[in-house]
Design a protein around this motif. Structure first.
Motif, PDB file in Angstrom:
ATOM      1  N   ASP A   5      -8.671   4.030   6.497  1.00 30.02           N
ATOM      2  CA  ASP A   5      -7.987   3.929   8.228  1.00 30.02           C
ATOM      3  C   ASP A   5      -6.797   2.862   7.671  1.00 30.02           C
ATOM      4  O   ASP A   5      -5.464   3.004   8.751  1.00 30.02           O
ATOM      5  N   GLN A   6      -6.514   2.630   6.511  1.00 30.46           N
ATOM      6  CA  GLN A   6      -5.488   1.931   6.514  1.00 30.46           C
ATOM      7  C   GLN A   6      -3.854   3.058   5.333  1.00 30.46           C
ATOM      8  O   GLN A   6      -2.559   2.823   5.600  1.00 30.46           O
ATOM      9  N   PHE A   7      -4.155   3.967   4.979  1.00 28.09           N
ATOM     10  CA  PHE A   7      -3.016   4.452   4.377  1.00 28.09           C
ATOM     11  C   PHE A   7      -3.033   6.147   4.613  1.00 28.09           C
ATOM     12  O   PHE A   7      -2.303   6.284   4.515  1.00 28.09           O
ATOM     13  N   VAL A   8      -4.165   6.424   5.733  1.00 30.30           N
ATOM     14  CA  VAL A   8      -3.638   7.968   6.429  1.00 30.30           C
ATOM     15  C   VAL A   8      -2.488   7.711   7.131  1.00 30.30           C
ATOM     16  O   VAL A   8      -1.897   8.218   7.568  1.00 30.30           O
ATOM     17  N   PRO A   9      -2.139   6.650   8.271  1.00 30.74           N
ATOM     18  CA  PRO A   9      -1.099   6.714   9.249  1.00 30.74           C
ATOM     19  C   PRO A   9       0.021   5.794   8.192  1.00 30.74           C
ATOM     20  O   PRO A   9       0.665   7.005   8.501  1.00 30.74           O
ATOM     21  N   ILE A  36       1.048  -1.015   0.010  1.00 35.43           N
ATOM     22  CA  ILE A  36       0.107  -0.137   0.258  1.00 35.43           C
ATOM     23  C   ILE A  36       0.930   1.345   0.340  1.00 35.43           C
ATOM     24  O   ILE A  36       0.358   2.349  -0.719  1.00 35.43           O
ATOM     25  N   GLY A  37       1.955   0.727   0.801  1.00 29.17           N
ATOM     26  CA  GLY A  37       2.712   2.316   1.357  1.00 29.17           C
ATOM     27  C   GLY A  37       3.915   2.456  -0.603  1.00 29.17           C
ATOM     28  O   GLY A  37       3.478   4.162  -0.209  1.00 29.17           O
ATOM     29  N   ALA A  38       3.901   1.739  -1.382  1.00 30.11           N
ATOM     30  CA  ALA A  38       4.238   1.512  -2.684  1.00 30.11           C
ATOM     31  C   ALA A  38       3.879   2.480  -3.735  1.00 30.11           C
ATOM     32  O   ALA A  38       4.373   3.230  -3.977  1.00 30.11           O
ATOM     33  N   HIS A  39       2.329   2.192  -3.788  1.00 30.73           N
ATOM     34  CA  HIS A  39       1.368   2.707  -4.169  1.00 30.73           C
ATOM     35  C   HIS A  39       0.619   3.814  -3.744  1.00 30.73           C
ATOM     36  O   HIS A  39       0.702   4.793  -5.081  1.00 30.73           O
ATOM     37  N   GLU A  50       1.000   9.211   7.093  1.00 31.16           N
ATOM     38  CA  GLU A  50       1.986  10.304   7.985  1.00 31.16           C
ATOM     39  C   GLU A  50       3.163   9.902   8.374  1.00 31.16           C
ATOM     40  O   GLU A  50       4.262  10.918   8.649  1.00 31.16           O
ATOM     41  N   ASP A  51       3.432   8.794   8.487  1.00 27.57           N
ATOM     42  CA  ASP A  51       4.258   8.074   8.379  1.00 27.57           C
ATOM     43  C   ASP A  51       5.260   8.415   7.365  1.00 27.57           C
ATOM     44  O   ASP A  51       7.099   8.572   7.520  1.00 27.57           O
ATOM     45  N   SER A  52       5.635   8.558   6.458  1.00 26.54           N
ATOM     46  CA  SER A  52       5.531   8.591   5.074  1.00 26.54           C
ATOM     47  C   SER A  52       6.401  10.168   5.171  1.00 26.54           C
ATOM     48  O   SER A  52       7.169  10.404   3.849  1.00 26.54           O
ATOM     49  N   GLY A  53       5.421  10.872   5.486  1.00 25.62           N
ATOM     50  CA  GLY A  53       5.508  12.622   5.340  1.00 25.62           C
ATOM     51  C   GLY A  53       4.571  13.087   4.647  1.00 25.62           C
ATOM     52  O   GLY A  53       4.507  13.939   3.599  1.00 25.62           O
ATOM     53  N   LEU A  54       3.789  12.177   3.657  1.00 25.16           N
ATOM     54  CA  LEU A  54       2.878  11.970   1.924  1.00 25.16           C
ATOM     55  C   LEU A  54       1.993  12.521   2.832  1.00 25.16           C
ATOM     56  O   LEU A  54       1.040  13.948   1.551  1.00 25.16           O
ATOM     57  N   ILE A  55       1.570  13.356   4.349  1.00 25.00           N
ATOM     58  CA  ILE A  55      -0.502  13.981   4.913  1.00 25.00           C
ATOM     59  C   ILE A  55      -0.005  15.606   3.945  1.00 25.00           C
ATOM     60  O   ILE A  55      -0.269  15.814   3.979  1.00 25.00           O
ATOM     61  N   HIS A  56       1.636  15.801   3.856  1.00 29.78           N
ATOM     62  CA  HIS A  56       1.504  17.198   3.364  1.00 29.78           C
ATOM     63  C   HIS A  56       0.978  17.819   2.470  1.00 29.78           C
ATOM     64  O   HIS A  56       0.082  18.477   2.119  1.00 29.78           O
ATOM     65  N   VAL A 103     -12.824  20.630   6.202  1.00 31.04           N
ATOM     66  CA  VAL A 103     -12.006  20.262   6.246  1.00 31.04           C
ATOM     67  C   VAL A 103     -10.813  19.198   6.938  1.00 31.04           C
ATOM     68  O   VAL A 103     -10.787  19.909   8.316  1.00 31.04           O
ATOM     69  N   ASN A 104     -10.823  18.262   7.257  1.00 34.09           N
ATOM     70  CA  ASN A 104     -10.104  17.067   7.835  1.00 34.09           C
ATOM     71  C   ASN A 104      -8.661  17.540   7.949  1.00 34.09           C
ATOM     72  O   ASN A 104      -8.274  16.931   7.010  1.00 34.09           O
ATOM     73  N   LEU A 105      -8.189  18.443   9.096  1.00 38.99           N
ATOM     74  CA  LEU A 105      -6.529  18.681   8.995  1.00 38.99           C
ATOM     75  C   LEU A 105      -5.762  17.383   9.859  1.00 38.99           C
ATOM     76  O   LEU A 105      -6.545  17.513  10.704  1.00 38.99           O
ATOM     77  N   SER A 106      -5.103  16.837   9.727  1.00 43.56           N
ATOM     78  CA  SER A 106      -3.961  15.784  10.595  1.00 43.56           C
ATOM     79  C   SER A 106      -3.255  16.366  11.238  1.00 43.56           C
ATOM     80  O   SER A 106      -2.708  17.974  11.183  1.00 43.56           O
ATOM     81  N   ALA A 107      -2.803  15.710  12.288  1.00 45.05           N
ATOM     82  CA  ALA A 107      -1.655  16.453  13.722  1.00 45.05           C
ATOM     83  C   ALA A 107      -0.786  17.014  13.184  1.00 45.05           C
ATOM     84  O   ALA A 107      -0.063  18.281  13.182  1.00 45.05           O
ATOM     85  N   ARG A 108      -0.409  16.031  11.798  1.00 42.06           N
ATOM     86  CA  ARG A 108       0.997  16.272  11.036  1.00 42.06           C
ATOM     87  C   ARG A 108       0.589  17.163  10.325  1.00 42.06           C
ATOM     88  O   ARG A 108       1.558  18.313  10.612  1.00 42.06           O
ATOM     89  N   GLN A 109      -0.038  17.363   9.495  1.00 42.85           N
ATOM     90  CA  GLN A 109      -0.399  18.827   9.052  1.00 42.85           C
ATOM     91  C   GLN A 109      -0.640  20.101   9.185  1.00 42.85           C
ATOM     92  O   GLN A 109       0.269  20.629   8.876  1.00 42.85           O
ATOM     93  N   PHE A 110      -1.097  19.722  10.246  1.00 48.66           N
ATOM     94  CA  PHE A 110      -1.840  21.362  11.118  1.00 48.66           C
ATOM     95  C   PHE A 110      -0.664  22.061  11.781  1.00 48.66           C
ATOM     96  O   PHE A 110      -0.365  22.742  11.998  1.00 48.66           O
ATOM     97  N   GLN A 111       0.875  20.673  12.700  1.00 40.78           N
ATOM     98  CA  GLN A 111       2.173  21.630  13.504  1.00 40.78           C
ATOM     99  C   GLN A 111       2.442  21.809  11.838  1.00 40.78           C
ATOM    100  O   GLN A 111       3.842  22.505  12.511  1.00 40.78           O
TER     101      GLN A 111
END
Length: 845
Positions: free
Chosen positions: A632-636, A584-587, A639-645, A673-681
């Motif tokens: 719930d599978q791809f958002v974490p 999933i992370g690769a795709h 966040e871990d990979s930095g793609l969330i931004h 619109v939902n903002l993740s904690a990492r995106q907001f910071q």
């Protein structure tokens, strides 16, 4: 036996040794030995392998084993006997043997022939009685030597407890008071009871005890000893002038009373013998210079081992002043930890090579045993004859402590004092070995605290360490006697749960999760730390340490993928899912470039007007190979990979653009619109929002940003400032999933907020669970009192909607109202939802 100091023309120990010795083989049972001791009324039996003594069993050792409830018939003598034997030759002098027994604090010495065969045994009593002590006994009364404190027991006390008291207070007998009379119970009586197999869990009054024979405390020791010998007593009660029994005198007390005179005589003998030896003045002056200059302990002896001088460092280390040791043998420092062979080897090397050095354990004057590094050098005269020995030593206690500390650091986590990764692996290996031999199941747990980094970021690492220590104590408190907890790193813990069943394991893991999630007070803030837990079971999930650790870790990551604050068992399917996580992370890297993502919108309904008052933008991903991938599978992973931004910025711009298109079409529809904690910071978020609003000329009031509670754990002041700036330009701010994270009234009261969203987990059982209903009611009342609009998520039934209306909730969203729809399908749905039929239907019920 040490034989550095020899005495001439003294009586041989063979003259006083007892040749009628009761012997047992090591394989015989403790029960057999007890019966022999009881029948012969003796205080010990010798354990021999053929004719060679290998150990001794005393009353104390026998009592210690039996009082624990162990069946004597099932215990062999080689399990309980003492292997510390003092073996002496038949021609050794009585004085030599006496010194050695006192030095080693032993009560018996075994007399052997030249081949090590048994000749007899000599006791401490035999040694002292051979000294001719009658003149001393005439001069003293029994009260002079009787113990100040004797042991008195109530007859209601159980026999087992009485034995424990006698052992604990190191008494050979105790007085039992019963109905105004005094009875005596001795170690000999106890051995008889143990040999008979009598039940010990009965009060003393049920046992046939001998009545205590008493004497007046003023009579002489000589008369007392005659009474002891004439009647075969070993204990007598002493009465005062009013006839009250105040103490108990044993025959051993009389023997010990003359030991001081005996020891003084030996010292005098040593001093006289040593005085006659010729001393080398030149060597003594040389050694004295070394002694005075050295910071290490220095001892100089003559060729026979008698101490001639010591230095101040010797006194500082051992506690003995010079006048206390001059003329005595260095074996006064003997700790008893080294056997006879050790000293024989030491002296053999010293005589052969002229020097010896090594680590040795000695005893200080106060009785403390300590390690030292000892070097002994032989000093010879011009003719090559050894005239003296010089010993230099230093205390290794601090070195040992440092080594022990290093060992502890190598095995235990310094912060929590739990086992570290290496020790945990070692203990898991031992647990597996036990489980394999006994066909048992064990569980290995991998525990990872959810988003703990934000605790450190918000409160600092010192506070984070305090939380780790608190949680470590809680985790340790859940362990059983055979379990182990470890902290391998950071915010991770590992556990071994031994001998588990499926039912008990589930209960224990759930209990562990509850214990961890109990709120922790950090400063004035109350935090609820949750954990993701993975469980692997031996032998189902692995048979080696590495396999089980990998399985538990995979199960733990599965718990994280499920949304954290949960626990999972390991399975082959889970392993496959773990593998698919990397796929999933690769795709995910190509999801945006390939236009695989889109937004779906779910309406929010006002419970006051029945009208749609806004929509929430929800991210969806459709991949050609993977199909539909849940957030719930791809958002974490994002966040871990930095793609969330990158993904979050796309969501923000797409939602603002859609709101603008609705506005141009005449539909004024606010978009959340939902903002993740990492995106907001991330720095520049507020500026980016303003830039997009200006780019699409969208009224800021039509944009609402939704944040989870974890956003407030990081840089609270910066977060407050960013929220204030967003609201200043007209953007609405909402708290999403309230009650599932680090809920705190402080940020609700102080942060710039417009809306609070109650998580679906509280809405699910609102009609059935009174507790959930009360919680929702309290959230609504609290929020509205603070001027916040309240939205309930996950409304799926009409009953839930009606209950929320009764509780005063402002808005709802969920499948009952409408499932999330693409923008092109939403216009038709919005028209169908228009009107007040939600209100009418509710009122018609």
């Amino acid at each position: 036996m040490n034989t550095e100091v020899k005495f001439s023309h003294e009586r041989a120990v063979s003259r006083i040794c007892q040749t009628d010795v009761v012997c047992c083989s090591p394989e015989e049972s403790l029960d057999s030995a007890l019966k022999s001791m009881s029948h012969r009324r003796i205080g010990s039996v010798l354990v021999c392998n053929g004719n060679k003594p290998v150990g001794i069993l005393t009353r104390r050792q026998a009592m210690s084993c039996c009082v624990r409830g162990t069946d004597p018939a099932n215990v062999s003598l080689d399990e309980v006997m003492s292997g510390q034997l003092l073996l002496v030759k038949a021609d050794d002098s009585i004085d030599e043997v006496g010194v050695e027994m006192m030095t080693r604090r032993l009560q018996h010495a075994v007399v052997t022939d030249d081949n090590g065969g048994l000749l007899g045994i000599v006791s401490e009593s035999d040694i002292v009685n051979s000294q001719g002590i009658e003149h001393d006994l005439f001069l003293r009364s029994v009260v002079d030597i009787a113990p100040v404190r004797s042991l008195f027991l109530d007859d209601k006390l159980y026999m087992r407890d009485a034995i424990q008291r006698i052992r604990a207070e190191e008494k050979s007998a105790a007085v039992v008071r019963s109905g105004g009379r005094q009875y005596i119970i001795t170690e000999t009586d106890i051995i008889g009871l143990l040999a008979s197999g009598a039940a010990l869990d009965r009060p003393l009054c049920e046992f046939a005890l001998s009545e205590l024979v008493t004497i007046d405390e003023s009579i002489s020791l000589f008369i007392a000893r005659k009474i002891f010998r004439r009647h075969g007593f070993r204990h007598l009660g002493l009465t005062d002038t009013q006839g009250r029994v105040t103490r108990v005198l044993s025959y051993s007390d009389i023997l010990r009373s003359v030991e001081r005179d005996y020891v003084a005589r030996l010292r005098e003998l040593l001093a006289n013998r040593n005085h006659a030896l010729q001393q080398s003045q030149h060597n003594l002056r040389l050694i004295e210079r070394v002694i005075n200059a050295s910071m290490e302990g220095v001892v100089v002896t003559d060729s026979n081992g008698a101490i001639q001088s010591v230095n101040p460092a010797f006194s500082a280390i051992t506690g003995y002043e010079a006048h206390e040791v001059i003329g005595r043998n260095p074996n006064i420092l003997s700790s008893g930890r080294h056997d006879r062979q050790f000293y024989q080897d030491m002296w053999a090397k010293l005589k052969r090579d002229g020097e010896w050095q090594g680590e040795i354990w000695n005893r200080t004057r106060s009785g403390t045993v300590f390690p030292e590094w000892l070097s002994i050098t032989a000093i010879s005269d011009d003719k090559g004859q050894v005239t003296q020995y010089a010993a230099i030593f230093h205390d290794l206690t601090e070195t040992k402590r440092s080594e022990d500390k290093i060992r502890r650091m190598a095995q235990f986590d310094d912060l929590t004092r739990l086992a570290n990764r290496k020790l945990f692996s070692d203990r898991l290996g031992m647990a597996l070995h036990y489980a394999q031999e006994n066909t048992k199941r064990i569980a290995v747990l991998a525990v990872d605290l959810d988003m703990f980094k934000r605790v450190n970021d918000r409160f600092g690492h010192d506070a984070g360490d305090d939380v780790i220590r608190t949680l470590a104590k809680r985790i340790e408190g859940t362990l059983g006697s055979g379990d182990t907890a470890a902290r391998p790193a950071g915010d991770e813990f590992s556990l071994i749960l031994s001998d588990v069943s499926e039912e008990s394991l589930t209960c224990r893991v759930e209990h562990l999760a509850r214990v961890i999630s109990t709120p922790v007070l950090v400063g004035s803030s109350e935090l609820r730390i949750t954990a993701s837990i993975g469980v692997a079971i031996y032998p189902t999930d692995g048979e080696s340490v590495e396999e089980l650790l990998r399985a538990a870790d995979a199960a733990m990551h599965n718990s994280k993928d499920l949304g954290r604050n949960s626990w999972s068992y390991f399975s082959s399917e889970m392993h496959q899912r773990r593998q698919s996580r990397y796929l999933i992370g690769a795709h995910l890297q190509q999801a945006l470039p390939n236009s695989e993502m889109h937004l779906a919108y779910q309406p929010k309904l006002s419970l006051k007007t029945g009208e749609v008052v806004g929509v929430e933008a929800l991210l969806r991903w459709q991949n050609a190979e993977l199909g539909t991938v849940p957030p719930d599978q791809f958002v974490p992973l994002a966040e871990d990979s930095g793609l969330i931004h990158e993904i979050g910025d796309w969501v923000l711009e797409t939602a603002i653009g859609q709101a603008r298109r609705w506005q141009l079409a005449g539909r004024r529809l606010p978009v959340a619109v939902n903002l993740s904690a990492r995106q907001f910071q991330r720095e520049g978020l507020v500026a980016r929002v303003k830039q997009l609003l200006e780019k699409y000329t969208l009224d800021a009031a039509l944009l609402c940003v939704e944040l989870t509670e974890t956003c407030f754990l990081h840089s609270a002041e910066e977060t407050a400032q960013a929220l204030h700036e967003l609201r200043e330009c007209g953007v609405k701010v909402s708290i999403d999933d309230f009650g599932t994270g680090y809920s705190s009234l402080s940020y609700i009261r102080t942060m710039s907020l417009d809306q609070l969203k109650i998580d679906r987990s509280f809405v699910n059982n609102i009609n059935e669970a009174e507790r959930d209903r009360q919680l929702v009611s309290a959230m609504i009342a609290m929020s509205q009192a603070l001027g916040l609009n309240v939205v309930a998520e996950g409304v799926e039934t009409r009953e839930q909607l009606d209950m929320l209306r009764q509780l005063g909730c402002d808005e709802v969203q969920g499948y009952l109202i409408c499932r999330p729809k693409p923008a092109e399908e939403l216009d038709k749905v919005l028209s169908e939802l228009a009107g007040t039929h939600w209100i009418d239907a509710g009122e018609g019920q």
